[in-house]
Motif scaffolding. Sequence first.
Motif, PDB file in Angstrom:
ATOM      1  N   PRO A   1      -2.955  -2.905   6.204  1.00 17.20           N
ATOM      2  CA  PRO A   1      -3.582  -1.598   5.969  1.00 17.20           C
ATOM      3  C   PRO A   1      -5.085  -1.686   6.204  1.00 17.20           C
ATOM      4  O   PRO A   1      -5.681  -2.758   6.094  1.00 17.20           O
ATOM      5  CB  PRO A   1      -3.290  -1.351   4.487  1.00 17.20           C
ATOM      6  CG  PRO A   1      -3.299  -2.724   3.887  1.00 17.20           C
ATOM      7  CD  PRO A   1      -2.709  -3.637   4.949  1.00 17.20           C
ATOM      8  N   ILE A   2      -5.676  -0.570   6.528  1.00 13.56           N
ATOM      9  CA  ILE A   2      -7.133  -0.490   6.600  1.00 13.56           C
ATOM     10  C   ILE A   2      -7.626   0.033   5.261  1.00 13.56           C
ATOM     11  O   ILE A   2      -7.285   1.144   4.855  1.00 13.56           O
ATOM     12  CB  ILE A   2      -7.589   0.426   7.762  1.00 13.56           C
ATOM     13  CG1 ILE A   2      -7.188  -0.192   9.099  1.00 13.56           C
ATOM     14  CG2 ILE A   2      -9.093   0.669   7.692  1.00 13.56           C
ATOM     15  CD1 ILE A   2      -7.510   0.666  10.309  1.00 13.56           C
ATOM     16  N   TRP A   3      -8.393  -0.815   4.575  1.00 19.01           N
ATOM     17  CA  TRP A   3      -8.980  -0.454   3.283  1.00 19.01           C
ATOM     18  C   TRP A   3     -10.491  -0.452   3.442  1.00 19.01           C
ATOM     19  O   TRP A   3     -11.068  -1.436   3.913  1.00 19.01           O
ATOM     20  CB  TRP A   3      -8.572  -1.462   2.205  1.00 19.01           C
ATOM     21  CG  TRP A   3      -7.111  -1.427   1.850  1.00 19.01           C
ATOM     22  CD1 TRP A   3      -6.227  -0.423   2.070  1.00 19.01           C
ATOM     23  CD2 TRP A   3      -6.376  -2.460   1.183  1.00 19.01           C
ATOM     24  NE1 TRP A   3      -4.981  -0.758   1.598  1.00 19.01           N
ATOM     25  CE2 TRP A   3      -5.043  -2.003   1.041  1.00 19.01           C
ATOM     26  CE3 TRP A   3      -6.713  -3.723   0.697  1.00 19.01           C
ATOM     27  CZ2 TRP A   3      -4.055  -2.761   0.427  1.00 19.01           C
ATOM     28  CZ3 TRP A   3      -5.723  -4.477   0.085  1.00 19.01           C
ATOM     29  CH2 TRP A   3      -4.410  -4.002  -0.054  1.00 19.01           C
TER      30      TRP A   3
ATOM     31  N   VAL B   1      -2.110  -5.521  17.095  1.00 17.67           N
ATOM     32  CA  VAL B   1      -2.551  -5.252  15.728  1.00 17.67           C
ATOM     33  C   VAL B   1      -1.995  -3.889  15.348  1.00 17.67           C
ATOM     34  O   VAL B   1      -2.237  -2.896  16.049  1.00 17.67           O
ATOM     35  CB  VAL B   1      -4.093  -5.258  15.628  1.00 17.67           C
ATOM     36  CG1 VAL B   1      -4.544  -4.877  14.223  1.00 17.67           C
ATOM     37  CG2 VAL B   1      -4.653  -6.624  16.024  1.00 17.67           C
ATOM     38  N   ILE B   2      -1.211  -3.842  14.262  1.00 18.81           N
ATOM     39  CA  ILE B   2      -0.646  -2.583  13.765  1.00 18.81           C
ATOM     40  C   ILE B   2      -1.257  -2.312  12.404  1.00 18.81           C
ATOM     41  O   ILE B   2      -1.161  -3.147  11.498  1.00 18.81           O
ATOM     42  CB  ILE B   2       0.892  -2.657  13.654  1.00 18.81           C
ATOM     43  CG1 ILE B   2       1.514  -3.039  15.004  1.00 18.81           C
ATOM     44  CG2 ILE B   2       1.453  -1.317  13.163  1.00 18.81           C
ATOM     45  CD1 ILE B   2       3.014  -3.302  14.939  1.00 18.81           C
ATOM     46  N   THR B   3      -1.896  -1.142  12.266  1.00 18.10           N
ATOM     47  CA  THR B   3      -2.585  -0.813  11.021  1.00 18.10           C
ATOM     48  C   THR B   3      -2.164   0.554  10.511  1.00 18.10           C
ATOM     49  O   THR B   3      -1.708   1.419  11.271  1.00 18.10           O
ATOM     50  CB  THR B   3      -4.115  -0.809  11.223  1.00 18.10           C
ATOM     51  OG1 THR B   3      -4.451   0.075  12.298  1.00 18.10           O
ATOM     52  CG2 THR B   3      -4.635  -2.197  11.528  1.00 18.10           C
TER      53      THR B   3
ATOM     54  N   THR C   1      -7.433   7.642   6.313  1.00 17.36           N
ATOM     55  CA  THR C   1      -8.488   8.358   7.020  1.00 17.36           C
ATOM     56  C   THR C   1      -7.916   8.986   8.296  1.00 17.36           C
ATOM     57  O   THR C   1      -7.173   8.328   9.016  1.00 17.36           O
ATOM     58  CB  THR C   1      -9.623   7.376   7.402  1.00 17.36           C
ATOM     59  OG1 THR C   1     -10.102   6.742   6.224  1.00 17.36           O
ATOM     60  CG2 THR C   1     -10.764   8.093   8.107  1.00 17.36           C
ATOM     61  N   PRO C   2      -8.262  10.236   8.603  1.00 17.30           N
ATOM     62  CA  PRO C   2      -7.826  10.815   9.875  1.00 17.30           C
ATOM     63  C   PRO C   2      -8.396  10.018  11.057  1.00 17.30           C
ATOM     64  O   PRO C   2      -9.535   9.546  11.003  1.00 17.30           O
ATOM     65  CB  PRO C   2      -8.414  12.236   9.839  1.00 17.30           C
ATOM     66  CG  PRO C   2      -8.627  12.530   8.384  1.00 17.30           C
ATOM     67  CD  PRO C   2      -8.975  11.210   7.762  1.00 17.30           C
ATOM     68  N   GLY C   3      -7.596   9.867  12.092  1.00 18.61           N
ATOM     69  CA  GLY C   3      -7.984   9.050  13.239  1.00 18.61           C
ATOM     70  C   GLY C   3      -9.288   9.486  13.890  1.00 18.61           C
ATOM     71  O   GLY C   3     -10.120   8.650  14.242  1.00 18.61           O
TER      72      GLY C   3
ATOM     73  N   ILE D   1      -2.287  -0.547  17.515  1.00 16.79           N
ATOM     74  CA  ILE D   1      -1.497   0.628  17.133  1.00 16.79           C
ATOM     75  C   ILE D   1      -1.966   1.030  15.742  1.00 16.79           C
ATOM     76  O   ILE D   1      -1.753   0.285  14.769  1.00 16.79           O
ATOM     77  CB  ILE D   1       0.014   0.313  17.121  1.00 16.79           C
ATOM     78  CG1 ILE D   1       0.479  -0.133  18.515  1.00 16.79           C
ATOM     79  CG2 ILE D   1       0.805   1.525  16.639  1.00 16.79           C
ATOM     80  CD1 ILE D   1       1.887  -0.718  18.534  1.00 16.79           C
ATOM     81  N   ASN D   2      -2.609   2.177  15.635  1.00 18.21           N
ATOM     82  CA  ASN D   2      -3.150   2.624  14.354  1.00 18.21           C
ATOM     83  C   ASN D   2      -2.448   3.903  13.918  1.00 18.21           C
ATOM     84  O   ASN D   2      -2.491   4.910  14.619  1.00 18.21           O
ATOM     85  CB  ASN D   2      -4.661   2.868  14.465  1.00 18.21           C
ATOM     86  CG  ASN D   2      -5.261   3.263  13.139  1.00 18.21           C
ATOM     87  OD1 ASN D   2      -4.866   2.742  12.098  1.00 18.21           O
ATOM     88  ND2 ASN D   2      -6.202   4.172  13.165  1.00 18.21           N
ATOM     89  N   LEU D   3      -1.808   3.843  12.767  1.00 14.45           N
ATOM     90  CA  LEU D   3      -1.153   5.023  12.193  1.00 14.45           C
ATOM     91  C   LEU D   3      -2.097   5.596  11.142  1.00 14.45           C
ATOM     92  O   LEU D   3      -2.311   4.988  10.094  1.00 14.45           O
ATOM     93  CB  LEU D   3       0.197   4.631  11.593  1.00 14.45           C
ATOM     94  CG  LEU D   3       1.152   3.942  12.587  1.00 14.45           C
ATOM     95  CD1 LEU D   3       2.412   3.485  11.892  1.00 14.45           C
ATOM     96  CD2 LEU D   3       1.473   4.851  13.753  1.00 14.45           C
ATOM     97  N   SER D   4      -2.678   6.750  11.445  1.00 12.08           N
ATOM     98  CA  SER D   4      -3.694   7.328  10.570  1.00 12.08           C
ATOM     99  C   SER D   4      -3.129   8.504   9.790  1.00 12.08           C
ATOM    100  O   SER D   4      -2.107   9.081  10.155  1.00 12.08           O
ATOM    101  CB  SER D   4      -4.906   7.768  11.387  1.00 12.08           C
ATOM    102  OG  SER D   4      -4.535   8.742  12.337  1.00 12.08           O
ATOM    103  N   GLY D   5      -3.823   8.827   8.699  1.00  7.33           N
ATOM    104  CA  GLY D   5      -3.380   9.938   7.862  1.00  7.33           C
ATOM    105  C   GLY D   5      -2.026   9.689   7.231  1.00  7.33           C
ATOM    106  O   GLY D   5      -1.246  10.625   7.028  1.00  7.33           O
TER     107      GLY D   5
END
Length: 195
Positions: free
Chosen positions: A84-86, A129-131, A135-137, A168-172
């Motif tokens: 996760p992005i913290w 990298v999958i995160t 936060t909205p992208g 690959i970033n999954l945001s929101g």
Amino acid sequence: MKVVIVFNHPYEGSYCTAILTAVMAGLKTAQHEVDLIHLDKEGFNPVMTTADLLAFKNRQPVDPKVIEYKQRLEHADHLIFIFPIWWELMPALTKGFIDRVIFPGVAYDYTPSGYGMKPLLKNIKGITVITTMNTPGFLYRLVFGNAVRKAVITGTFWKMRYPNRKWINLSGVKQASGKKRNKWLRKLEQQYALL
């Protein structure tokens, strides 16, 4: 193909864990060999020590866990990070893994001039990298400058000249519906079934 997954999330009910399950299911469908490094469960110490820094000069890690990870990475054809992005960056265990394992003499060495880097993990043909983040992208790009891309994709693996880097970033995620989350999981499973 052998895929090493470096996973970092302490909560088994997290969406990151669901992503891990989907990615592993896809890889197993494609009959790839999967080696999971679960940083939260393996007792990895992310803190760089004086002994580590002395070893940095000699290009020889001293921590038994780092040496074990080195041996596991040497057999990888593809490397996947899931975290996760913290506070706009990776959690401490992921950062510590990069600090202590993506290490000179393990993952890279310097070119003869001393200014450039070259990869040492010769089998690795790609890094993903999958995160996840809340936060909205668009906000992450505009305000925070895609900090993970800069730190991990560019500042680490591009600098060491590893090929085929992907983020690959999954945001929101918190705001996403259950339907949308499930769609993301299905897409990831299908994507890794074709890797």
